[in-house]
Design a protein around this motif. Structure first.
Motif, PDB file in Angstrom:
ATOM      1  N   THR A 146      35.504  44.283  45.628  1.00  0.00           N
ATOM      2  CA  THR A 146      35.963  43.769  44.330  1.00  0.00           C
ATOM      3  C   THR A 146      35.404  44.556  43.155  1.00  0.00           C
ATOM      4  O   THR A 146      34.392  45.249  43.280  1.00  0.00           O
ATOM      5  N   PRO A 186      35.259  37.543  41.029  1.00  0.00           N
ATOM      6  CA  PRO A 186      36.490  38.341  41.101  1.00  0.00           C
ATOM      7  C   PRO A 186      37.486  37.837  42.147  1.00  0.00           C
ATOM      8  O   PRO A 186      38.700  38.009  41.965  1.00  0.00           O
ATOM      9  N   VAL A 187      37.006  37.230  43.227  1.00  0.00           N
ATOM     10  CA  VAL A 187      37.963  36.722  44.214  1.00  0.00           C
ATOM     11  C   VAL A 187      38.679  35.494  43.660  1.00  0.00           C
ATOM     12  O   VAL A 187      39.888  35.339  43.827  1.00  0.00           O
ATOM     13  N   GLY A 247      39.464  35.178  40.773  1.00  0.00           N
ATOM     14  CA  GLY A 247      40.439  35.686  39.808  1.00  0.00           C
ATOM     15  C   GLY A 247      41.669  36.336  40.418  1.00  0.00           C
ATOM     16  O   GLY A 247      42.658  36.555  39.717  1.00  0.00           O
ATOM     17  N   VAL A 248      41.641  36.650  41.708  1.00  0.00           N
ATOM     18  CA  VAL A 248      42.759  37.398  42.317  1.00  0.00           C
ATOM     19  C   VAL A 248      44.094  36.687  42.092  1.00  0.00           C
ATOM     20  O   VAL A 248      45.100  37.319  41.767  1.00  0.00           O
ATOM     21  N   ASP A 303      44.749  46.249  44.996  1.00  0.00           N
ATOM     22  CA  ASP A 303      45.368  45.362  44.022  1.00  0.00           C
ATOM     23  C   ASP A 303      44.879  45.754  42.637  1.00  0.00           C
ATOM     24  O   ASP A 303      43.785  45.371  42.210  1.00  0.00           O
ATOM     25  N   ALA A 334      45.915  42.490  39.812  1.00  0.00           N
ATOM     26  CA  ALA A 334      44.960  41.392  39.671  1.00  0.00           C
ATOM     27  C   ALA A 334      43.708  41.887  38.947  1.00  0.00           C
ATOM     28  O   ALA A 334      43.166  41.208  38.078  1.00  0.00           O
ATOM     29  N   VAL A 342      41.684  40.457  35.708  1.00  0.00           N
ATOM     30  CA  VAL A 342      40.320  39.948  35.891  1.00  0.00           C
ATOM     31  C   VAL A 342      39.297  40.822  35.158  1.00  0.00           C
ATOM     32  O   VAL A 342      38.351  40.304  34.562  1.00  0.00           O
ATOM     33  N   TYR A 348      40.154  47.873  40.260  1.00  0.00           N
ATOM     34  CA  TYR A 348      41.004  47.628  41.435  1.00  0.00           C
ATOM     35  C   TYR A 348      40.224  46.846  42.479  1.00  0.00           C
ATOM     36  O   TYR A 348      38.990  46.855  42.484  1.00  0.00           O
ATOM     37  N   TYR A 349      40.955  46.156  43.297  1.00  0.00           N
ATOM     38  CA  TYR A 349      40.392  45.593  44.524  1.00  0.00           C
ATOM     39  C   TYR A 349      40.794  46.505  45.665  1.00  0.00           C
ATOM     40  O   TYR A 349      41.946  46.943  45.722  1.00  0.00           O
ATOM     41  N   LEU A 350      39.899  46.775  46.593  1.00  0.00           N
ATOM     42  CA  LEU A 350      40.281  47.360  47.873  1.00  0.00           C
ATOM     43  C   LEU A 350      40.520  46.204  48.831  1.00  0.00           C
ATOM     44  O   LEU A 350      39.810  45.185  48.779  1.00  0.00           O
ATOM     45  N   GLN A 381      35.016  52.002  38.334  1.00  0.00           N
ATOM     46  CA  GLN A 381      33.970  51.687  39.317  1.00  0.00           C
ATOM     47  C   GLN A 381      34.345  52.309  40.647  1.00  0.00           C
ATOM     48  O   GLN A 381      35.492  52.200  41.073  1.00  0.00           O
TER      49      GLN A 381
END
Lengths: 527, 528
Positions: free
Chosen positions: A278, A318-319, A321-322, B235, B238, B242, B248-250, B364
């Motif tokens: 995240t 952050p999760v 918030g997904v 993602d 999202a 946020v 990004y999310y992996l 990041q």
């Protein structure tokens, strides 16, 4: 339409409403769905007699003049105007005031239910008045569409002007009341599971106890001493470079962290959790919506200078918030995530608490589980989460106990919380290594996460045609649980698995993730 | 003592001096070793005739009165950017090599002003000399007054002593200010440049090596964003809500791929003798500065922590550089080779218009960074070793890349020489930087205060000082840093180069054992 009703009985048509950032114009926008409804209503004939509005308007103008000084909405902001709105069910709170009051007592919360209810009633009254005045204004406007004597027309113009002024000041009151209400109501804690023990930390009930403290035939070292001999940490350099309670992991400690994270992820993925890595910088509003306080003297949160962002203290944020501001199909539920992140905490106010070595640090790695599910399933998933935690810790050979945390020990978002405390022989006590919370709809009402039930409820009225096939949305329940907080796991593994010769045995499950390494051996340095 | 001399020719006895945080009293402390020396000297008989000091004192007092308004040292600190710490810059060397330094500043298109530095240095030396002389006078007067004197004579000496004290105070104040100014100006002088570095802008960079060739595709290629979407790996949407854009999310196999890249890279470099580290990601701003980065200002790449002097690291080079800060290492422990895993945070201020698609430029990311501390005579060799390690890693993963010897104008101030690796990214349709290896020689170590003590005595060392004579003078180490694996750019390369016609992506052999044997990432079919 049959949408779920939560805001003072008014239907909400704008899904994003609960989470749109506040701006000068936003506060008024909040009520625009109401105003649209009223306009529609006003096209029907009205039967109620109009009150003597010029009198009322005057009285209101005065009241408004008093209340709106200083009038700047930015100044209102400075006294703590909420930046976003939680979809709090005020009607439910009013209808269940006894239970809510009892809950606030149980949890030793500082929330003021009286103030919330008072503000809510005031707001409803003002809202009613606003609706009535809008009706009047529209009626006057309609009158003026026809042919009128000039003197008659002049009267209506005057009347319309007065109405407009009265309306404006009422609307301003409404915005302020709604902001105040929101702010007060946000401090009301979640309700509490009936099985939660009532009282302070000492009242927490042991749910389960696994293993027993290992008996040592030699004098045990704590993890700091072991880390020194095995050359695993550098707290001294980190104190110079970063500050106290920072550290470098070195040599096998790096491999141990990697192994813990890898093994944990592989375990929870087998249980159907989707792995995530995240962002670790998030907007402060997301932190708030998850129920944490990113500002203030005693905040645990590091803020980024010159922005509205801060560092996460847990991947829960952050999760969470997904899926913010979205409506999920029921078929995708439950959503189970396992998120790896670094976590950052100021540990403000931690002076005097156990802070030795890795126990309480500013930065650490963690795998966090997070579940979004239907309300009727959250108790079940809470059990599943704590069972996964227990299985993980048992696999690593830890001695631990699981606690059903007492009401006063619950954070505001938690409906129920299970903590796992493991034996740390070097520190000579049990220490918290994980926590599993059911937050029911506390976070989802703030984050705006709903789902649409797949099947129609039996009572749904089919008269509305096509749209009648859609069941009303509901808020999901959210749960979070630590799968692996690396530093505390390291304390447990080092202190429990130490051998008389100063080496440390690596638990079987982690060995494949450390290239087959079975033991950490003491180093002999030349430096 | 024979300690290495670097500060205006004065011997420095306090190792930590170059790195003690500035405070109201610190600036004066800087010169206390000098003052101690002078006191010692003054106990010997003096032969030089004293100048007409009351006149000088008056002139000095006036000058001081003009210069010290406003007199608060805090004002000076904030208004003129007083340095918070001192780099051990060898001003004498700069003066003695002014032509070479001037040429270097030109080569690198640096804005540093050598003229100003030299002017300030000469001024400082002059004032320093004057301070020394006045201290001598003051001590001589004090000594005179120890004997028996006529009352009128004594009164004269008292007056003389008072004037001297005033003159000294104002000179000392000047000295502190000059030294601060000098420090600030001199800190912007870039490192010298390796003679083989091509001179000029980015286009002048020379290709050192080229490995492989762009893969030929029999189908239309997708970029990593498209692949990531179909494989459900990222993602960005999202994360934009946020956190903000460029976060990004992996997700799913991307998480496993990151873990595998980091694990595999660490295992590879550990085999080459690198010590693995996981570092703090919040550091004091001064450490960032000492590594040659600018943590403040509008265009800074560094995120600062509110209400503190800390910021987030943009690279593990910073905390690893800090591990041995303010210390003297034994020569026998050199070279020290570290491989540090950290998350890195960058504001990417001023990156508008640059290639920013998908994972290429993000706020990041995870990175394994190599860092070497070594003897000065070995840094070129280790630079070669580092770039070879990088090349071997990228070759093992089957990438097509070229290695560049970066041109002089493209070097950051700390770098003496820099090798970049640019890999082919077929989806983006261009080469993109995936790593960088820099030799910073003593630029960082002079700021971080990292020295070593040579094990053997130099032949010329004078043995007359007895026991201490066995210690060779300390020297600054050289530092080098090199990217072993910057995860997002590696992901771009792997996804875009290894994509198959059916939308799947082949995982390179070396990573498979770190992904539970997984050989391919397959497209997902979602119900959601």
């Amino acid at each position: 339409m049959g949408l779920h009703s939560y805001f003072g009985g008014a239907t909400i048509q704008t899904l994003k409403m609960a989470a749109v950032p506040a701006s000068a114009s936003y506060s008024r926008f909040v009520f625009s769905p109401i105003s649209r409804n009223l306009v529609a209503l006003d096209s029907f004939p009205r039967h109620s007699p109009s009150p003597p509005f010029p009198l009322l308007a005057r009285a209101l103008s005065m009241a408004a003049a008093v209340q709106t000084t200083p009038p700047s909405s930015e100044m209102v902001g400075s006294v703590g105007k909420p930046q976003w709105k939680a979809a709090i069910d005020f009607k439910w709170i009013r209808d269940n005031r006894e239970a809510v009051a009892e809950n606030i007592r149980k949890r030793k919360s500082k929330a003021s239910l009286e103030l919330v209810l008072e503000l809510y009633e005031k707001m409803l009254a003002v809202q009613k008045e606003v609706e009535r005045l809008r009706g009047e204004r529209n009626a006057v406007a309609n009158m003026m569409k026809g042919k009128l004597e000039p003197s008659e027309r002049q009267k209506f113009i005057e009347k319309g002007k007065n109405l407009k002024e009265a309306l404006a000041s009422f609307e301003e009151d409404l915005v302020k009341l709604s902001d105040e209400l929101q702010q007060e109501a946000q401090s009301i804690p979640n309700m509490t599971h009936p099985d939660v023990p009532i009282g302070g930390e000492d009242s927490s009930a042991v749910r389960k106890k696994v293993g027993s403290p290992r008996e040592f035939s030699f004098s045990v070292k704590d993890h700091l001493q072991l880390g020194k001999e095995l050359d695993l940490f550098d707290f001294d350099a980190a104190a110079e470079v970063s500050g106290s309670k920072f550290y470098y992991l070195k040599n096998e400690a790096v491999l141990l962290e990697m192994a813990l994270v890898n093994w944990t992820l592989s375990q929870v993925m087998q249980k159907g959790f989707t792995p995530l890595i995240t962002p670790e910088i998030v907007r402060s509003s997301i932190v708030e919506k998850c129920g944490f306080q990113p500002r203030g003297d005693n905040t645990q949160v590091y803020s980024i200078e010159g922005s509205d962002q801060c560092l996460i203290g847990t991947a829960e944020i952050p999760v969470g918030g997904v899926h913010m501001d979205s409506i999920l199909a029921e078929t995708v539920l439950p959503l189970k995530y396992a998120a790896f992140s670094h976590c950052f905490r100021t540990e403000a106010g931690a002076a005097g608490l156990a802070t030795r070595g890795l126990y309480r640090v500013h930065q650490f790695s963690k795998v966090e589980m997070f579940v979004l599910c239907r309300p009727d399933e959250s108790d079940t998933y809470h059990e599943e989460l704590i069972t996964i935690e227990e299985d993980l810790f048992s696999s690593l050979g830890l001695h631990y106990k699981t606690l059903d945390m007492a009401s006063e020990d619950l954070g505001a978002p938690a409906y129920r919380k299970f903590d796992v405390e493991a034996w740390m022989p070097g520190l000579g006590r049990y220490g918290e290594i994980s926590s599993a919370s059911n937050c029911t709809d506390y976070q989802s009402r703030r984050l705006g996460i709903r789902y649409r039930p797949a099947e129609l409820a039996a009572s749904t009225n089919p008269k509305k045609g096509g749209k009648g096939n859609l069941a009303p949305t509901k808020f999901v329940h959210t749960l979070n649980a630590t799968a692996c907080a690396v530093p505390r796991m390291m304390i447990c593994l080092l202190e429990n698995n130490q051998q008389e010769d100063g080496s440390v045995i690596i638990p079987e499950p982690l060995r494949p993730f450390m290239g087959g390494m079975e033991v950490l051996l003491a180093k002999h340095h030349t430096g």
